[in-house]
Design an enzyme around this catalytic site. Structure first.
Site, PDB file in Angstrom:
ATOM      1  N   CYS A   2       0.847  -1.185   0.000  1.00 50.79           N
ATOM      2  CA  CYS A   2       0.000   0.000   0.000  1.00 50.79           C
ATOM      3  C   CYS A   2       0.883   1.235   0.000  1.00 50.79           C
ATOM      4  O   CYS A   2       2.073   1.161  -0.285  1.00 50.79           O
ATOM      5  CB  CYS A   2      -0.905  -0.005   1.229  1.00 50.79           C
ATOM      6  SG  CYS A   2      -1.836  -1.538   1.450  1.00 50.79           S
ATOM      7  N   ARG A  50      -4.872   1.817  -0.017  1.00 56.14           N
ATOM      8  CA  ARG A  50      -4.761   0.380   0.202  1.00 56.14           C
ATOM      9  C   ARG A  50      -4.857  -0.435  -1.084  1.00 56.14           C
ATOM     10  O   ARG A  50      -5.755  -0.229  -1.892  1.00 56.14           O
ATOM     11  CB  ARG A  50      -5.841  -0.099   1.167  1.00 56.14           C
ATOM     12  CG  ARG A  50      -5.672  -1.580   1.536  1.00 56.14           C
ATOM     13  CD  ARG A  50      -6.819  -2.100   2.373  1.00 56.14           C
ATOM     14  NE  ARG A  50      -6.563  -3.486   2.767  1.00 56.14           N
ATOM     15  CZ  ARG A  50      -7.489  -4.330   3.204  1.00 56.14           C
ATOM     16  NH1 ARG A  50      -8.739  -3.930   3.328  1.00 56.14           N
ATOM     17  NH2 ARG A  50      -7.171  -5.568   3.528  1.00 56.14           N
ATOM     18  N   SER A  52      -5.579  -4.170  -1.528  1.00 56.92           N
ATOM     19  CA  SER A  52      -6.076  -5.255  -0.669  1.00 56.92           C
ATOM     20  C   SER A  52      -5.517  -6.597  -1.134  1.00 56.92           C
ATOM     21  O   SER A  52      -5.781  -7.029  -2.264  1.00 56.92           O
ATOM     22  CB  SER A  52      -7.604  -5.295  -0.700  1.00 56.92           C
ATOM     23  OG  SER A  52      -8.139  -4.045  -0.321  1.00 56.92           O
ATOM     24  N   ILE A  53      -4.777  -7.262  -0.247  1.00 56.52           N
ATOM     25  CA  ILE A  53      -4.150  -8.547  -0.559  1.00 56.52           C
ATOM     26  C   ILE A  53      -4.579  -9.623   0.434  1.00 56.52           C
ATOM     27  O   ILE A  53      -4.855 -10.756   0.062  1.00 56.52           O
ATOM     28  CB  ILE A  53      -2.605  -8.423  -0.546  1.00 56.52           C
ATOM     29  CG1 ILE A  53      -2.133  -7.349  -1.539  1.00 56.52           C
ATOM     30  CG2 ILE A  53      -1.949  -9.767  -0.839  1.00 56.52           C
ATOM     31  CD1 ILE A  53      -2.404  -7.672  -2.986  1.00 56.52           C
ATOM     32  N   ILE A  54      -4.623  -9.267   1.705  1.00 54.29           N
ATOM     33  CA  ILE A  54      -5.008 -10.196   2.769  1.00 54.29           C
ATOM     34  C   ILE A  54      -6.155  -9.582   3.571  1.00 54.29           C
ATOM     35  O   ILE A  54      -6.147  -8.376   3.837  1.00 54.29           O
ATOM     36  CB  ILE A  54      -3.799 -10.489   3.694  1.00 54.29           C
ATOM     37  CG1 ILE A  54      -2.697 -11.246   2.917  1.00 54.29           C
ATOM     38  CG2 ILE A  54      -4.221 -11.291   4.917  1.00 54.29           C
ATOM     39  CD1 ILE A  54      -1.428 -11.449   3.705  1.00 54.29           C
ATOM     40  N   ASN A  79       2.805  -0.360   5.124  1.00 56.50           N
ATOM     41  CA  ASN A  79       3.001  -0.751   3.732  1.00 56.50           C
ATOM     42  C   ASN A  79       3.845  -2.023   3.704  1.00 56.50           C
ATOM     43  O   ASN A  79       4.956  -2.033   4.237  1.00 56.50           O
ATOM     44  CB  ASN A  79       3.717   0.372   2.962  1.00 56.50           C
ATOM     45  CG  ASN A  79       4.147  -0.058   1.570  1.00 56.50           C
ATOM     46  OD1 ASN A  79       3.518  -0.910   0.949  1.00 56.50           O
ATOM     47  ND2 ASN A  79       5.223   0.536   1.083  1.00 56.50           N
ATOM     48  N   GLU A  81       3.982  -6.607   3.657  1.00 58.26           N
ATOM     49  CA  GLU A  81       3.340  -7.859   4.048  1.00 58.26           C
ATOM     50  C   GLU A  81       4.162  -8.520   5.152  1.00 58.26           C
ATOM     51  O   GLU A  81       5.396  -8.547   5.068  1.00 58.26           O
ATOM     52  CB  GLU A  81       3.248  -8.845   2.872  1.00 58.26           C
ATOM     53  CG  GLU A  81       2.475  -8.343   1.666  1.00 58.26           C
ATOM     54  CD  GLU A  81       0.973  -8.234   1.900  1.00 58.26           C
ATOM     55  OE1 GLU A  81       0.495  -8.692   2.961  1.00 58.26           O
ATOM     56  OE2 GLU A  81       0.283  -7.689   1.016  1.00 58.26           O
TER      57      GLU A  81
END
Length: 640
Positions: A2, A50, A52-54, A79, A81
């Site tokens: 993000c 954002r 959105s991944i998870i 920002n 993971e």
């Protein structure tokens, strides 16, 4: 993945920066087009875009969390993971903490409440984040161990702002009272190294928190940075006959890393060139996604494409493969846009094919894996063989070395043996400053007449070399590259160019558990059998297709030498030089002469020219405001 923007005011007047934050967020809309938000109290304003991944439906930011007695104590912008977030949630839940989401973001702030600053040592992933503690009135910021994710900051009398991209800070300059003067020292470093080294940026008032560092800040105070991670190659001797244990450990660490990097609530693909790095990642990723898509790019010119080898690898591992061929016209047209996305120029021609393959990949997936970091961790650059060829010089007495060094300087350019003599009689600290070797000092002064010797590459590399005096020569070169070339070039383009297309790039080699194994490899298991990354190749023997095991690395090669001398880019380069308003920086007459010498075959100036041309395009966008980068203006609601 993000984009964050966090402002801490000096005078408890944060409300007056809300409008500026709202105006600045669209500058990096590409980093997070799925949602946007801001939050503020009297001292802080946090903004966020954002991707959105998870936990797609929740985990919105800025994220608020706190213990039962103060449930809104913390505000987080993050920002990146965190790949071990599931394990961290289980650990913290067992200690009695409750979570309101199912994502990785909340584990950071809960971990910070429990472990304090030491939370960074529990995180396995790529990250840049800021946490505002509304109770203790302190900001805590951090970047991941290797610098995969960026974090810029600037401080004025009005306060301090952190951001994922510099252009958003530039947008807020009027409210901040920010001086936008360029940093001449950083300019010289850029021309010398082909990238701007951390913690600098080309704007003197804007800096970057370095990789592996945390920072704390209170209202009206200064940013206090502290290093929490310093990679060291603590080589461990391997008992003869037990090498396979090391190879097995490498394979296990990488397989575990890829498994965790596949964690996502969206489709994950993989870049695939013709070398062992990306092929190993894609092969392991296929175990977790039988329908894995892979992507590569190349050029029509023969010798500048790995498309055929990548296709052969894709067939061997059983994945669907998508190819993007880049034309010279597309290349030239994309340059202004790429320089805008970069924030500061990076003189790496492979940025352009990466831009196009990322654009193609984003049509199909939201996340891709890639092989960045393997060369630095496992000894993959051909130049790492140099200590072997220069070993005889180490046995020579100093008077002989000095004499041979003087001789090397009077031998004519191009004479066989001149380079060997010159490099063999120089200390490593003077001869090696990473992969960005194009200008010598005389050439630098030719185009940059005000250049100062005290500002050359040694100013950047000397402190790093001072940390590695006890390492073997190959490890010293790797250590230097981790702090220079990798985080200045490799990771900047990996982040900025992929995020230009709202595509998250994950790099499983740059995992702290993989590094924990890689740092123990002795030099004779890095450079062996006439190849590089020997231990990695042995570890991958039962995993990657045989045709890539010992193949020379190419990456995304670019025919820049031919294009700058021919019809493809010569006219564009000539016009770029003439139009550029950089007469106070470059000797433009000398740059034009260099271009003509290159066209006429007098000397290959392609990398030197590209370094200057990239800067001129960047200057035309960010300083002269003369060049339109062609970025779409995308309106979207900012949730206040």
């Amino acid at each position: 993945m993000c984009g964050l923007l966090a402002m801490l005011s000096s005078n408890s007047d944060a409300a007056r920066f809300v409008a500026a934050t709202e105006r600045a967020l669209p500058c990096f809309h590409h980093r997070g087009p799925d949602a946007a938000g801001t939050w503020n109290d009297d001292d802080a304003v946090f903004g966020f875009n954002r991707l959105s991944i998870i936990d797609l439906e929740h985990s919105h930011q800025p994220l608020r969390w706190g213990p039962e007695d103060n449930p809104q104590r913390y505000a987080l912008t993050f920002n990146g993971e965190i790949y071990n977030y599931i394990e961290l949630r289980d650990e913290l839940s067992a200690l009695g903490y409750t979570f309101n989401t199912h994502g990785d973001s909340e584990t950071i702030v809960v971990g910070y409440h429990h472990w304090g600053k030491d939370v960074v040592n529990h995180l396995r992933g790529m990250f840049a984040f800021t946490i505002w503690d509304t109770q203790d009135r302190v900001v805590f910021a951090a970047r991941d161990q290797f610098g995969i994710k960026p974090l810029y900051y600037a401080t004025t009398d009005a306060g301090t702002v952190f951001s994922s991209e510099k252009k958003s800070i530039l947008e807020m300059a009027p409210e901040l009272g920010l001086d936008l003067s360029l940093d001449k020292r950083a300019i010289e470093h850029y021309v010398d190294l082909q990238y701007v080294p951390e913690p600098e940026s080309l704007h003197a008032a804007i800096r970057r928190l370095e990789s592996g560092c945390t920072a704390t800040l209170t209202p009206g105070g200064e940013v206090v940075a502290e290093r929490y991670f310093r990679p060291q190659f603590n080589v461990t001797p391997v008992i003869k006959g037990e090498e396979q244990k090391l190879f097995d450990a490498i394979a296990a660490a990488l397989e575990d890393s890829v498994a965790k990097h596949m964690r996502a609530d969206v489709t994950v693909g993989s870049f695939l060139s013709g070398g062992i790095d990306s092929t190993a990642i894609a092969t392991l990723a296929k175990r977790h996604n039988p329908n894995l898509l892979t992507f590569t790019t190349g050029f029509e010119r023969q010798g500048y494409s790995e498309v055929d080898v990548a296709a052969e690898s894709a067939e061997a591992i059983g994945v669907e493969h998508i190819v993007k061929i880049v034309s010279p016209e597309e290349y030239a047209e994309s340059i202004p846009k790429i320089m805008w996305y970069l924030d500061d120029p990076v003189a790496d021609p492979s940025l352009v094919p990466l831009f196009f393959v990322a654009q193609e990949a984003r049509k199909h997936v939201k996340v891709v894996l890639s092989g960045e970091g393997a060369d630095e961790l496992f000894g993959g650059y051909t130049i790492y063989k140099e200590p072997l060829s220069l070993a005889p010089f180490e046995k020579m007495p100093d008077p002989l070395l000095k004499g041979l060094n003087r001789l090397s300087h009077i031998l004519p350019e191009g004479m066989k043996g001149k380079s060997l003599l010159e490099r063999g009689t120089m200390p490593m600290e003077d001869r090696y400053y990473g992969n960005a070797r194009s200008f010598n000092y005389d050439q630098l002064r030719r185009v940059l007449p005000w250049a100062k010797r005290e500002w050359d590459h040694r100013e950047v590399t000397a402190p790093i070399y001072a940390e590695s005096v006890d390492m073997d020569p190959v490890a010293r070169m790797q250590h230097l590259d981790l702090f220079t070339w990798m985080r200045g070039d490799i990771l900047v383009k990996a982040d900025k160019i992929n995020m230009a297309h709202s595509l998250e790039l994950r790099v499983p080699f740059l995992d702290k558990e993989v590094f924990a194994v890689a740092e123990t490899i002795p030099h004779d298991l890095k450079i062996a059998d006439g190849t590089t990354k020997y231990a990695l190749r042995k570890a991958m023997e039962q995993i990657v297709p045989p045709h890539v095991l010992h193949r020379k690395k190419l990456g995304f090669p670019v025919p820049m030498r031919h294009w700058l001398a021919g019809d493809e880019l010569y006219g564009w380069a000539q016009q770029t030089i003439r139009d550029s308003q950089t007469d106070d920086i470059f000797n433009k007459h000398e740059v034009e002469e260099m271009l003509k010498e290159h066209r006429d075959g007098v000397s290959d100036h392609s990398r030197r020219l590209w370094t200057v041309l990239a800067f001129m395009v960047w200057h035309g966008i960010f300083v002269e405001h003369r060049i339109d980068p062609g970025i779409e203006q995308r309106d979207y609601p900012v949730k206040l």
